[in-house]
Design an enzyme around this catalytic site. Structure first.
Site, PDB file in Angstrom:
ATOM      1  N   ASP A   1      10.601   4.277  -9.922  1.00 40.58           N
ATOM      2  CA  ASP A   1      10.190   4.850 -11.207  1.00 40.58           C
ATOM      3  C   ASP A   1      10.985   6.092 -11.559  1.00 40.58           C
ATOM      4  OD1 ASP A   1       8.303   2.876 -11.039  1.00 40.58           O
ATOM      5  OD2 ASP A   1       6.621   4.158 -11.624  1.00 40.58           O
TER       6      ASP A   1
ATOM      7  N   SER B   1       0.811  -1.212   0.000  1.00 40.21           N
ATOM      8  CA  SER B   1       0.000   0.000   0.000  1.00 40.21           C
ATOM      9  C   SER B   1       0.851   1.272   0.000  1.00 40.21           C
ATOM     10  CB  SER B   1      -0.953  -0.036   1.204  1.00 40.21           C
ATOM     11  OG  SER B   1      -1.920   0.968   1.137  1.00 40.21           O
TER      12      SER B   1
ATOM     13  N   LYS C   1      -0.366  -4.135  -3.505  1.00 40.26           N
ATOM     14  CA  LYS C   1      -1.682  -3.549  -3.213  1.00 40.26           C
ATOM     15  C   LYS C   1      -1.746  -2.183  -3.886  1.00 40.26           C
ATOM     16  CE  LYS C   1      -4.798  -2.109   0.514  1.00 40.26           C
ATOM     17  NZ  LYS C   1      -4.842  -0.652   0.295  1.00 40.26           N
TER      18      LYS C   1
END
Length: 562
Positions: free
Chosen positions: A305, A294, A319
């Protein structure tokens, strides 16, 4: 019978949602027909059913049954459990500050929290609860005793406990409750004067401020840091905004960290950092594992990223869903999934597809063949689905059956209580060592007759014997062979504890240390010999760090077994 009971209360649930204004006005007449039918069933049951219905229980079971059809993160909290929501978001509650454990048919203090009323009043690990105020709790579970111990701050609770390994075993202790807060940063330190380490256990209100305060301290006291490690292992997540706030310490102001997409416009938005970073360039390593989920995946995913840092460990949980709370009639609250989130590269890392389930009703995992490639800021290839893949894979040592039983059956926990009762002090947490003498004493404390330890080899040998018997291969010769094999493979508890000493020692040492230094002591002990941390420090201090953040990097694999 159970389904019959569920039908009328599901009507009440659906009606409640309708009355709260949450039902979508889609014009679908099937909803109206369903409500009408359910209402008719309720009326018939009220008038004609032969037995009395336990409405309270049926109502809760109906809600649970309904929510099981969506995902495990959509949860109903009745009015009496609203405090659970508050504790999840703020980490605050009124109580004494002690972890409890069900042990030997009763409930004991597992460990008092650092700087807690329980610790200040003298409650110790191993204390067995006999009475809480006027209530005999000898047959209570830990959940029931927890409810008695919690209450408004500045009120008192009197407990009677039995303390093991001392002559005067019965203790009456009065504890003044306080407003307690579970820390989101339970431990931070600077390793070898060069690497900052921050463990984040959850994302709750003020997590961003806690992390920034630690980083401010790093900057003022250790201006020559060569790297920072963010430890998100075991972090199940929390508040999305707080993970964005933590990310703001490492990337330029205005950087997109996450984008949410929901059915409603209000649930679709882009989250960007709102302030200038404290450490825009310092080498950064983020530790993850299968329990990293999460909000912690939002932070880790953004760092990957944006090529701002490297991820080390094992694949994260996966999640990619966002929840919010909605008020319901009669004081209830519904925590409901309202959106999916996407990392800066556009990835959805959700691992389980709750809309397309397996035949047994379990959620289907997104297969690797259906995942898609994305690119990081520098052009590295990454994939969606199934959580976050680390840049450097670390094979965590598997916990074998011996170690599992030593921990789960509280053998290590009990020995730590005994050790603390007979040793008034130990060295500092980061200097403490489980000596040969301590380890031998620990082994001697275990009763082989009570230690539940079924060796896989023994059970497999017996299974093979049964197969041979079923297929007609048992005779005097094979029976003798199996008997001899059984003798050769029968476990020796003392030998097995010596074989697995490194793993046992990790748990034993941290448990002993926590008796003298609650909270931070356990972390200080485990961080010292943590191979993942050592690997992160090694990579950040070498040319490999920059190479890993460029395209065509070969994923490394590190074995942390000792």
């Amino acid at each position: 019978m159970k389904k019959l009971l569920l039908l009328p209360v599901m009507v009440l649930l659906l009606t409640a949602i309708h009355l709260s204004g949450n039902e979508r006005k889609s014009g679908d007449m099937s909803s109206a027909r369903g409500l009408t039918t359910f209402s008719a069933i309720v009326k018939e049951l009220e008038l004609n059913y032969v037995d009395t219905i336990d409405r309270e229980r049926a109502f809760r079971e109906a809600i649970d049954a309904l929510l099981e059809t969506v995902d495990p993160y959509t949860v109903y909290y009745p009015e009496e459990n609203r405090e659970d929501i508050s504790q999840m978001t703020t980490g605050e509650y009124g109580g004494i500050g002690a972890y409890l454990v069900n042990e030997g048919g009763g409930v004991c203090v597992s460990e008092p929290m650092e700087e807690s009323p329980a610790l200040a009043a003298g409650l110790k690990a191993g204390d067995r609860f006999i009475r809480v105020d006027t209530v005999d709790v000898t047959s209570y579970t830990s959940d029931k005793i927890t409810k008695l111990l919690r209450g408004r701050p500045d009120t008192q609770v009197r407990v009677r406990v039995i303390r093991p390994y001392v002559s005067d075993s019965v203790r009456d202790i009065t504890i003044t409750r306080a407003r307690l807060r579970s820390p989101s940063v339970p431990y931070s330190t600077v390793i070898n004067g060069k690497t900052g380490y921050i463990r984040i256990s959850q994302f709750i209100e003020n997590t961003g401020k806690e992390v920034r305060a630690v980083l401010d301290t790093f900057k003022s006291r250790h201006p020559d840091l060569t790297g920072i490690i963010i430890d998100l292992r075991g972090n199940g997540g929390g508040l999305l905004e707080q993970s964005v706030d933590v990310a703001a310490n490492f990337v330029p102001k205005g950087t997109e960290i996450i984008r949410t997409v929901g059915r409603e416009k209000d649930n679709s938005r882009t989250y960007k950092t709102m302030r200038n970073p404290l450490y825009p360039d310092i080498p950064l390593a983020v530790l993850i594992d299968g329990s990293t989920a999460s909000a912690s995946e939002i932070l880790a995913g953004a760092m990957q990223d944006l090529d701002r840092g490297i991820l080390l460990g094992s694949r994260s949980f996966g999640k990619g869903l966002v929840q919010t709370t909605r008020p319901l009639p009669y004081g209830g609250v519904l925590k409901v999934t309202v959106a999916k989130y996407y990392t800066p590269s556009g990835r959805l890392i959700q691992a389980l597809d709750y809309q397309h389930r397996n035949e047994d009703g379990s959620a289907a995992r997104v297969p690797d063949s259906l995942t898609h490639e994305y690119k990081t800021l520098h052009g590295r290839t990454i994939r969606d689905g199934g959580g976050l893949a680390p840049d450097s894979v670390i094979d965590w040592p598997k916990v074998n059956r011996l170690v599992y039983n030593a921990v789960s059956d509280n053998w290590i926990w009990r020995y730590a209580n005994k050790y603390a009762a007979t040793h008034p002090s130990i060295p500092p947490a980061d200097k403490f060592v489980v000596t040969d003498s301590i380890y031998s004493d620990f082994k001697a404390s275990i009763d082989p007759a009570k230690f539940k330890y079924d060796s896989t080899m023994e059970s497999a040998t017996e299974q093979l014997r049964n197969i041979a018997r079923d297929e007609g291969y048992i005779n005097d010769e094979t029976t003798a062979a199996f008997d001899n094999l059984k003798k050769l493979l029968t476990h020796n508890l003392d030998r097995d504890f010596d074989t697995h000493r490194p793993q046992v020692e990790e748990y034993l040492g941290s448990e002993i240390v926590s008796r003298y230094y609650p909270g931070k002591g356990r972390n200080a002990y485990t961080v010292r010999d943590d191979k993942a941390i050592a690997t992160a420090i090694s990579i950040m201090g070498s040319p490999l760090y920059k190479k890993m953040l460029r395209p065509a990097t070969v994923v490394t694999k590190t074995d942390t077994r000792r």
